[in-house]
Design a protein around this motif. Structure first.
Motif, PDB file in Angstrom:
ATOM      1  N   ASP A 143      49.139  55.796  38.717  1.00 60.60           N
ATOM      2  CA  ASP A 143      47.870  55.870  39.429  1.00 60.60           C
ATOM      3  C   ASP A 143      47.590  54.498  40.033  1.00 60.60           C
ATOM      4  OD1 ASP A 143      45.589  56.971  40.441  1.00 60.60           O
ATOM      5  OD2 ASP A 143      44.573  57.257  38.519  1.00 60.60           O
ATOM      6  N   VAL A 144      46.780  54.475  41.080  1.00 62.93           N
ATOM      7  CA  VAL A 144      46.505  53.201  41.753  1.00 62.93           C
ATOM      8  C   VAL A 144      45.134  53.237  42.412  1.00 62.93           C
ATOM      9  CG1 VAL A 144      47.700  53.984  43.839  1.00 62.93           C
ATOM     10  CG2 VAL A 144      47.351  51.535  43.464  1.00 62.93           C
ATOM     11  N   ALA A 145      44.462  52.103  42.387  1.00 62.88           N
ATOM     12  CA  ALA A 145      43.194  51.921  43.090  1.00 62.88           C
ATOM     13  C   ALA A 145      43.263  50.607  43.855  1.00 62.88           C
ATOM     14  CB  ALA A 145      42.028  51.900  42.115  1.00 62.88           C
ATOM     15  N   VAL A 146      42.797  50.623  45.086  1.00 62.65           N
ATOM     16  CA  VAL A 146      42.795  49.418  45.911  1.00 62.65           C
ATOM     17  C   VAL A 146      41.343  49.046  46.222  1.00 62.65           C
ATOM     18  CG1 VAL A 146      43.433  48.425  48.144  1.00 62.65           C
ATOM     19  CG2 VAL A 146      45.078  49.852  46.890  1.00 62.65           C
ATOM     20  N   ILE A 147      40.992  47.795  45.959  1.00 61.03           N
ATOM     21  CA  ILE A 147      39.630  47.317  46.180  1.00 61.03           C
ATOM     22  C   ILE A 147      39.661  45.962  46.886  1.00 61.03           C
ATOM     23  CG2 ILE A 147      38.683  48.529  44.178  1.00 61.03           C
ATOM     24  CD1 ILE A 147      38.781  45.844  42.653  1.00 61.03           C
ATOM     25  N   GLY A 148      38.518  45.565  47.405  1.00 61.58           N
ATOM     26  CA  GLY A 148      38.378  44.239  47.987  1.00 61.58           C
ATOM     27  C   GLY A 148      37.947  43.241  46.931  1.00 61.58           C
ATOM     28  N   LEU A 149      38.590  42.088  46.921  1.00 57.45           N
ATOM     29  CA  LEU A 149      38.237  41.008  46.011  1.00 57.45           C
ATOM     30  C   LEU A 149      37.700  39.841  46.835  1.00 57.45           C
ATOM     31  CD1 LEU A 149      41.389  41.095  43.684  1.00 57.45           C
ATOM     32  CD2 LEU A 149      39.123  42.006  43.182  1.00 57.45           C
ATOM     33  N   PRO A 150      36.662  39.166  46.360  1.00 56.80           N
ATOM     34  CA  PRO A 150      36.061  38.077  47.148  1.00 56.80           C
ATOM     35  C   PRO A 150      37.044  36.941  47.380  1.00 56.80           C
ATOM     36  CG  PRO A 150      35.193  38.109  44.899  1.00 56.80           C
ATOM     37  CD  PRO A 150      35.987  39.366  45.066  1.00 56.80           C
ATOM     38  N   ASP A 151      36.981  36.385  48.589  1.00 55.40           N
ATOM     39  CA  ASP A 151      37.858  35.264  48.950  1.00 55.40           C
ATOM     40  C   ASP A 151      37.083  34.313  49.859  1.00 55.40           C
ATOM     41  OD1 ASP A 151      40.842  34.265  49.092  1.00 55.40           O
ATOM     42  OD2 ASP A 151      40.098  34.225  51.160  1.00 55.40           O
ATOM     43  N   GLU A 152      37.129  33.029  49.570  1.00 51.82           N
ATOM     44  CA  GLU A 152      36.348  32.048  50.320  1.00 51.82           C
ATOM     45  C   GLU A 152      36.781  31.959  51.779  1.00 51.82           C
ATOM     46  OE1 GLU A 152      36.330  28.265  48.463  1.00 51.82           O
ATOM     47  OE2 GLU A 152      35.246  28.932  46.663  1.00 51.82           O
ATOM     48  N   ARG A 153      38.071  32.068  52.043  1.00 52.86           N
ATOM     49  CA  ARG A 153      38.574  31.881  53.414  1.00 52.86           C
ATOM     50  C   ARG A 153      38.504  33.168  54.235  1.00 52.86           C
ATOM     51  NH1 ARG A 153      43.449  32.005  56.332  1.00 52.86           N
ATOM     52  NH2 ARG A 153      44.608  32.845  54.561  1.00 52.86           N
ATOM     53  N   LEU A 154      38.912  34.298  53.644  1.00 50.37           N
ATOM     54  CA  LEU A 154      39.027  35.546  54.391  1.00 50.37           C
ATOM     55  C   LEU A 154      37.862  36.497  54.179  1.00 50.37           C
ATOM     56  CD1 LEU A 154      42.828  36.230  53.753  1.00 50.37           C
ATOM     57  CD2 LEU A 154      41.783  35.331  55.843  1.00 50.37           C
ATOM     58  N   GLY A 155      36.956  36.142  53.279  1.00 48.08           N
ATOM     59  CA  GLY A 155      35.852  37.038  52.957  1.00 48.08           C
ATOM     60  C   GLY A 155      36.225  37.974  51.827  1.00 48.08           C
ATOM     61  N   GLU A 156      37.299  38.724  52.025  1.00 47.10           N
ATOM     62  CA  GLU A 156      37.859  39.593  51.001  1.00 47.10           C
ATOM     63  C   GLU A 156      39.375  39.581  51.118  1.00 47.10           C
ATOM     64  OE1 GLU A 156      35.256  43.413  49.959  1.00 47.10           O
ATOM     65  OE2 GLU A 156      35.696  43.310  52.101  1.00 47.10           O
ATOM     66  N   ILE A 157      40.035  39.828  49.998  1.00 41.98           N
ATOM     67  CA  ILE A 157      41.463  40.102  50.008  1.00 41.98           C
ATOM     68  C   ILE A 157      41.687  41.439  49.315  1.00 41.98           C
ATOM     69  CG2 ILE A 157      42.191  37.684  50.077  1.00 41.98           C
ATOM     70  CD1 ILE A 157      42.793  37.935  47.054  1.00 41.98           C
ATOM     71  N   THR A 158      42.848  42.017  49.535  1.00 42.45           N
ATOM     72  CA  THR A 158      43.163  43.325  48.978  1.00 42.45           C
ATOM     73  C   THR A 158      43.762  43.183  47.584  1.00 42.45           C
ATOM     74  OG1 THR A 158      43.636  44.101  51.213  1.00 42.45           O
ATOM     75  CG2 THR A 158      44.431  45.462  49.390  1.00 42.45           C
ATOM     76  N   GLY A 159      43.155  43.878  46.632  1.00 46.09           N
ATOM     77  CA  GLY A 159      43.670  43.903  45.268  1.00 46.09           C
ATOM     78  C   GLY A 159      44.072  45.313  44.881  1.00 46.09           C
ATOM     79  N   ALA A 160      45.216  45.464  44.227  1.00 42.70           N
ATOM     80  CA  ALA A 160      45.695  46.775  43.790  1.00 42.70           C
ATOM     81  C   ALA A 160      45.726  46.821  42.269  1.00 42.70           C
ATOM     82  CB  ALA A 160      47.080  47.059  44.357  1.00 42.70           C
ATOM     83  N   ILE A 161      44.979  47.755  41.697  1.00 45.50           N
ATOM     84  CA  ILE A 161      45.026  47.997  40.256  1.00 45.50           C
ATOM     85  C   ILE A 161      45.998  49.147  40.048  1.00 45.50           C
ATOM     86  CG2 ILE A 161      43.737  48.740  38.221  1.00 45.50           C
ATOM     87  CD1 ILE A 161      41.964  47.050  41.111  1.00 45.50           C
ATOM     88  N   ILE A 162      47.057  48.895  39.299  1.00 43.79           N
ATOM     89  CA  ILE A 162      48.143  49.864  39.167  1.00 43.79           C
ATOM     90  C   ILE A 162      48.330  50.270  37.715  1.00 43.79           C
ATOM     91  CG2 ILE A 162      50.641  50.206  39.421  1.00 43.79           C
ATOM     92  CD1 ILE A 162      50.513  48.323  41.847  1.00 43.79           C
ATOM     93  N   SER A 163      48.326  51.579  37.485  1.00 50.27           N
ATOM     94  CA  SER A 163      48.657  52.135  36.183  1.00 50.27           C
ATOM     95  C   SER A 163      50.116  52.583  36.240  1.00 50.27           C
ATOM     96  CB  SER A 163      47.747  53.328  35.865  1.00 50.27           C
ATOM     97  OG  SER A 163      48.156  53.970  34.678  1.00 50.27           O
TER      98      SER A 163
END
Length: 219
Positions: A143-163
């Motif tokens: 299973d997988v979920a993709v969310i935005g994580l805060p980043d100072e330069r880009l505003g957000e970066i892509t994070g993948a939580i993977i089971s």
């Protein structure tokens, strides 16, 4: 397609709707359109649909925007909540669903993601569902979920939580290598191996994930 391998002689259909439209039916695929599986379909009987940008202007065919529906099943209001009603319901009866969608060359509507889940990274709009579908094809991913994580330069970066599937081991390097098939801006910048929480209806609990891993990422 997976379902059809188990029930090859059964007709398959898709109906789209939401509580504010009295449930499914405002968009309908139709069993005769199995060749368009993956789409939610076209406007149902008595319904109108459009896809709009942030200014509520209709977008060009193929572009992503917010799906709006209008028809006999649209709610009158949220009970005792004028502010919430005004946010989703226009004076002329259009209900703005919060679902991002696009229309193909044949007029079929495809959902892309929830508006509130879109990740904006360095000015690029990234739709998590597209990345989730891609990662789900990897043989070790349960299973997988993709969310935005805060980043100072880009505003957000892509994070993948993977089971990871039971009895298997998986590394960040494997996922990074698999994701080279994606455009660079869509590749997850952060990989987290953990359970993916889902609610009783099977939806990923993304607010909980953003709260947990967003705070951790800032630290």
């Amino acid at each position: 397609k997976h379902w059809k391998t188990y029930f090859p002689h059964h007709a398959y259909d898709t109906n789209y709707g939401l509580s504010e439209s009295i449930g499914p039916g405002c968009v309908h695929l139709g069993v005769e359109n199995i060749h368009k599986v993956g789409a939610i379909g076209k406007a149902g009987f008595g319904w109108e649909i459009k896809i709009v940008d942030e200014q509520k202007n209709t977008v060009s065919k193929g572009d992503v925007g917010e799906l709006a529906v209008k028809g006999p099943g649209v709610m009158t209001c949220y009970y005792n909540d004028e502010k919430a009603t005004a946010e989703v319901l226009s004076e002329d009866g259009w209900l703005y669903t919060g679902d991002m969608a696009q229309e193909d060359e044949d007029g079929f509507i495809f959902l892309v993601d929830r508006k509130k889940d879109v990740i904006i990274s360095g000015g690029e709009n990234i739709y998590p569902v597209q990345i989730e579908n891609f990662l789900s094809a990897y043989e070790k991913v349960q299973d997988v979920a993709v969310i935005g994580l805060p980043d100072e330069r880009l505003g957000e970066i892509t994070g993948a939580i993977i089971s990871v599937k039971g009895g298997m081991e998986c590394t960040e390097e494997e996922i990074d290598e698999f994701c080279k098939k994606l455009p660079r801006y869509k590749r997850p910048k952060k990989i987290i191996f953990a359970e993916v929480p889902r609610n009783a209806t099977g939806k990923i609990e993304k607010p909980a994930l953003r709260k947990k891993y967003g705070a951790e990422h800032l630290v």
